[in-house]
Design a protein around this motif. Structure first.
Motif, PDB file in Angstrom:
ATOM      1  N   LYS A 176       2.555 -27.026 -47.542  1.00  0.00           N
ATOM      2  CA  LYS A 176       1.778 -27.549 -46.411  1.00  0.00           C
ATOM      3  C   LYS A 176       2.688 -27.975 -45.253  1.00  0.00           C
ATOM      4  O   LYS A 176       2.244 -27.984 -44.108  1.00  0.00           O
ATOM      5  N   CYS A 177       3.903 -28.331 -45.557  1.00  0.00           N
ATOM      6  CA  CYS A 177       4.826 -28.788 -44.506  1.00  0.00           C
ATOM      7  C   CYS A 177       5.270 -27.656 -43.583  1.00  0.00           C
ATOM      8  O   CYS A 177       5.536 -27.886 -42.398  1.00  0.00           O
ATOM      9  N   ILE A 178       5.330 -26.459 -44.088  1.00  0.00           N
ATOM     10  CA  ILE A 178       5.875 -25.333 -43.318  1.00  0.00           C
ATOM     11  C   ILE A 178       5.157 -25.125 -41.988  1.00  0.00           C
ATOM     12  O   ILE A 178       5.809 -25.114 -40.934  1.00  0.00           O
ATOM     13  N   PRO A 179       3.818 -24.976 -41.968  1.00  0.00           N
ATOM     14  CA  PRO A 179       3.180 -24.766 -40.665  1.00  0.00           C
ATOM     15  C   PRO A 179       3.289 -25.968 -39.744  1.00  0.00           C
ATOM     16  O   PRO A 179       3.365 -25.819 -38.517  1.00  0.00           O
ATOM     17  N   LEU A 180       3.336 -27.160 -40.319  1.00  0.00           N
ATOM     18  CA  LEU A 180       3.468 -28.365 -39.494  1.00  0.00           C
ATOM     19  C   LEU A 180       4.843 -28.436 -38.836  1.00  0.00           C
ATOM     20  O   LEU A 180       4.959 -28.756 -37.651  1.00  0.00           O
TER      21      LEU A 180
END
Length: 73
Positions: free
Chosen positions: A45-49
């Motif tokens: 989930k951190c990647i796109p953020l």
């Protein structure tokens, strides 16, 4: 786009909202009882953020550079 799997376009278009989501994930990761499966999902989930934040910072830097060029001209 895979980024929208977890977050709305509104969140990904805003540095502040993306960063706030990263902070929520960070808090969740501080739980010593977090499972490996949950840890893996949160990392994904951190990647796109992170991408959204980096893109916004890059855009802002480009804008500031352009303004400075115009002022110096």
């Amino acid at each position: 786009m895979a980024d929208t799997k977890y977050f709305s376009d509104e969140i990904l278009a805003s540095y502040d909202l993306s960063f706030a989501e990263l902070e929520k994930i960070e808090k969740a990761l501080e739980n010593p009882e977090i499972s490996v499966d949950d840890l893996s999902e949160m990392a994904k989930k951190c990647i796109p953020l992170i991408r959204a934040c980096k893109d916004k910072l890059r855009e802002t830097q480009d804008s500031v550079d352009q303004i400075l060029k115009e002022v110096e001209a």
